[in-house]
Design an enzyme around this catalytic site. Structure first.
Site, PDB file in Angstrom:
ATOM      1  N   GLU A 232       4.313  -0.204 -10.723  1.00  0.00           N
ATOM      2  CA  GLU A 232       5.682  -0.400 -10.223  1.00  0.00           C
ATOM      3  C   GLU A 232       6.695   0.437 -11.011  1.00  0.00           C
ATOM      4  OE1 GLU A 232       6.945  -4.337  -9.057  1.00  0.00           O
ATOM      5  OE2 GLU A 232       4.855  -4.999  -8.976  1.00  0.00           O
TER       6      GLU A 232
ATOM      7  N   ARG B 262      -4.703 -20.759 -40.926  1.00  0.00           N
ATOM      8  CA  ARG B 262      -5.666 -19.850 -41.550  1.00  0.00           C
ATOM      9  C   ARG B 262      -5.446 -19.805 -43.055  1.00  0.00           C
ATOM     10  NH1 ARG B 262     -10.448 -17.258 -40.035  1.00  0.00           N
ATOM     11  NH2 ARG B 262     -10.640 -15.246 -41.108  1.00  0.00           N
TER      12      ARG B 262
ATOM     13  N   GLN C  98      -3.768  -8.131 -34.564  1.00  0.00           N
ATOM     14  CA  GLN C  98      -3.924  -7.748 -35.967  1.00  0.00           C
ATOM     15  C   GLN C  98      -3.914  -8.971 -36.886  1.00  0.00           C
ATOM     16  OE1 GLN C  98      -4.514  -4.622 -36.550  1.00  0.00           O
ATOM     17  NE2 GLN C  98      -4.497  -4.507 -38.782  1.00  0.00           N
TER      18      GLN C  98
ATOM     19  N   ALA D 179       0.829  -1.207   0.000  1.00  0.00           N
ATOM     20  CA  ALA D 179       0.000   0.000   0.000  1.00  0.00           C
ATOM     21  C   ALA D 179       0.862   1.256   0.000  1.00  0.00           C
ATOM     22  CB  ALA D 179      -0.950  -0.004   1.194  1.00  0.00           C
ATOM     23  N   LEU D 180       1.181   1.715  -1.203  1.00  0.00           N
ATOM     24  CA  LEU D 180       2.005   2.910  -1.372  1.00  0.00           C
ATOM     25  C   LEU D 180       1.215   4.039  -2.031  1.00  0.00           C
ATOM     26  CD1 LEU D 180       4.909   4.147  -1.213  1.00  0.00           C
ATOM     27  CD2 LEU D 180       5.279   3.255  -3.525  1.00  0.00           C
TER      28      LEU D 180
ATOM     29  N   ARG E 267      11.107  -5.215  -9.777  1.00  0.00           N
ATOM     30  CA  ARG E 267      10.891  -4.521 -11.053  1.00  0.00           C
ATOM     31  C   ARG E 267      11.203  -5.400 -12.257  1.00  0.00           C
ATOM     32  NH1 ARG E 267      12.806   0.695  -9.993  1.00  0.00           N
ATOM     33  NH2 ARG E 267      10.634   1.141  -9.495  1.00  0.00           N
TER      34      ARG E 267
ATOM     35  N   SER F 241       6.566   3.699 -17.528  1.00  0.00           N
ATOM     36  CA  SER F 241       7.640   3.718 -18.525  1.00  0.00           C
ATOM     37  C   SER F 241       8.398   5.037 -18.499  1.00  0.00           C
ATOM     38  CB  SER F 241       7.059   3.467 -19.920  1.00  0.00           C
ATOM     39  OG  SER F 241       6.563   2.149 -20.026  1.00  0.00           O
ATOM     40  N   GLU F 242       7.673   6.135 -18.276  1.00  0.00           N
ATOM     41  CA  GLU F 242       8.337   7.444 -18.221  1.00  0.00           C
ATOM     42  C   GLU F 242       9.330   7.511 -17.058  1.00  0.00           C
ATOM     43  OE1 GLU F 242       4.698   7.597 -20.538  1.00  0.00           O
ATOM     44  OE2 GLU F 242       5.119   6.865 -18.517  1.00  0.00           O
TER      45      GLU F 242
END
Length: 380
Positions: A364, A267, A337, A124-125, A242, A367-368
Site C-alpha cells: 500500500e 529475566r 534483541q 487487484a492492482l 493508508r 516507504s520510499e
C-alpha cells in the site's frame, strides 16, 4: 494499550470498539500461521462478521467507513494476531472502492455480504512488472458490445487464493495514456477465465496469489466508477486505508514493547533482573518513544480524514504510515534483541512479530513512495 484513545482525537465510539474488540480478540484469537492459512483466514472472517466487527470496513447508510474506527480495529487486532488484522484489513481494502464509488446495485450486491463475513474481498492492482508504478498496468479491458473482456495477470494479490470478489484495475485506453487509460471493475472470482496461476509464499504466511485472466467477460455494469478514472479510484481507496497500515504497525509495536517489558522483568541478570539494568531501561524508553510518536501521527491523520473527508490529507497519511511502519520495525527488532536467543526461536511472539512487520513497509505504498509524497507536498 488503550491509553492513546484518551486523547482528544477519539470519541466514545472508538473507545467502545477498542474495548469490545480487545476483549473478543483476547478470548478468541490464538497464535496464527498454522498449516492451512487459507482455512484460518476464512474462519477469522466468519468470526469477525458474526460479531459485527466487519461492519466497520464497509460503507453504512451511505457513509464512508470511519478511518478512526478502522485504525483502532487494526491496532487492536494486530496486537493479538497479524493474520486477524490482515483478514480485517482486506475486507476493507478489497471492498473500499465499492464503498466509495460503487453504484447502488454494486454496493447492495457486495457490501452487506462483505460486512457479514459471507464474502471475501480482494484488491487487484499490482502486476508482475508493476509495483509502485501503477500507471504502467498492462492488464487490458476491451469493450465488446455490452461486455468487457479482460486479459492479463495480477500478482501479490492478498486474498487471491480465497476471494469471492475482486476490485480489479485494467487498461481501457492506450499505453501512451498512462494513468488516464485505467478503469476499475467489480469482478466475481467465480467468473470463467480466472486462474490462480501461483500461490506466493512469504515470510509471514498469507493467502497471496498471482492471478491470470484469459478472456474474462464481464457485463458493462461491472465498470466501477467512470471509465478512465481507475487510477484515481485506486489512489483514493489506498489513501483511505493508508493510515490504517500504520495503525497495524502500531499494534505490532505495542505488543513487542509489552513482551519486552514482561520478559526483562522476569529475566535474572546477576543479582537483579534484566529490567533493572540502565541499558535495558534506556532501550525500553526508546521503544516507548517510537510507539507514542507513531500513535500521535496516526491519531491526527485518522481524525483529519474523518472530520474533512474531501480535503487532501495525503501528507498526514503518508507521515503516519511511514513513521509507524519504520519505527515498528525498530521496536520489534529491539524486542528480539532483548529476548536474546529466545527472540529468534520459531514460535515465540516476538519472532512472529519480526516476520509480520516487514511487509508493512512495502505494501500500500512503500516507504520510499511515502517519502516522495511528503516531499512533493512540502515543495509544491
Amino acid at each position: 494499550m488503550t491509553d492513546w484513545l484518551d486523547w482528544p482525537f477519539f470519541e466514545d465510539e472508538q473507545r467502545r470498539l477498542a474495548r469490545e474488540l480487545g476483549e473478543w480478540s483476547g478470548q478468541n484469537l490464538v497464535h496464527s500461521h498454522g498449516k492451512d492459512v487459507d482455512a484460518e483466514c476464512r474462519t477469522i472472517v466468519v468470526m469477525l462478521g458474526r460479531n459485527d466487527f466487519l461492519e466497520h470496513c464497509v460503507a453504512r447508510g451511505g457513509q464512508r467507513p470511519s478511518v478512526r474506527n478502522l485504525a483502532v480495529a487494526r491496532a487492536t487486532l494486530a496486537y493479538q494476531s497479524g493474520l486477524a488484522d490482515f483478514t480485517f484489513a482486506m475486507q476493507g481494502l478489497g471492498s473500499g472502492a465499492i464503498s466509495l464509488f460503487g453504484t447502488a446495485q454494486q454496493r447492495e450486491a457486495w457490501l452487506p455480504r462483505v460486512g457479514r463475513g459471507q464474502a471475501i474481498a480482494a484488491f487487484a492492482l499490482t502486476e508482475p512488472d508493476t509495483g509502485s508504478d501503477a500507471a504502467r498496468i498492462a492488464t487490458s479491458a476491451v469493450r465488446e458490445g455490452d461486455e468487457w473482456v479482460l486479459n492479463g495477470e495480477k500478482s501479490f494479490i492478498s486474498n487471491g487464493t480465497i476471494a469471492d470478489v475482486l476490485t480489479i484495475f485494467a487498461r481501457t485506453g492506450s499505453a501512451e495514456e498512462g494513468a488516464r487509460g485505467l478503469s476499475a471493475f467489480v469482478l466475481p472470482m467465480a467468473t470463467p477465465g480466472i486462474e490462480i496461476a501461483e500461490r506466493i509464499e512469504t515470510i509471514a504466511p498469507h493467502p497471496l496469489a498471482r492471478l491470470k485472466l484469459d478472456n474474462v467477460r464481464l457485463p458493462a455494469s461491472a465498470l466501477l466508477g467512470e471509465e478512465g478514472r481507475g487510477f484515481a479510484i485506486a489512489m483514493q481507496t489506498l489513501n483511505l486505508f493508508r493510515v490504517t497500515v500504520g495503525a497495524a504497525a502500531l499494534g505490532f509495536a505495542r505488543r513487542a514493547l509489552d513482551e519486552a517489558i514482561a520478559f526483562t522483568k522476569g529475566r535474572p541478570l546477576g543479582d537483579a533482573m534484566l529490567a533493572d539494568h540502565p541499558v535495558t531501561q534506556a532501550r525500553l524508553a526508546e521503544m516507548a518513544l517510537s510507539v507514542d510518536g507513531s500513535a500521535l501521527l496516526i491519531a491526527r491523520a485518522a481524525y483529519e480524514q474523518d472530520k474533512a473527508p474531501e480535503a487532501d490529507h495525503r501528507r498526514a497519511a503518508a507521515m503516519a504510515k511511514l513513521h509507524a511502519t519504520e519505527e515498528a520495525q525498530k521496536v520489534i527488532d529491539a524486542a528480539v534483541q532483548l529476548h536474546g536467543g529466545l527472540g529468534v526461536t520459531k514460535g515465540s511472539k516476538v519472532e512472529e512479530l519480526y516476520r509480520e512487520i516487514r511487509a508493512l513497509r512495502i505494501y500500500e505504498g512503500a516507504s520510499e513512495v511515502q517519502r516522495q509524497i511528503i516531499g512533493k507536498d512540502l515543495v509544491k
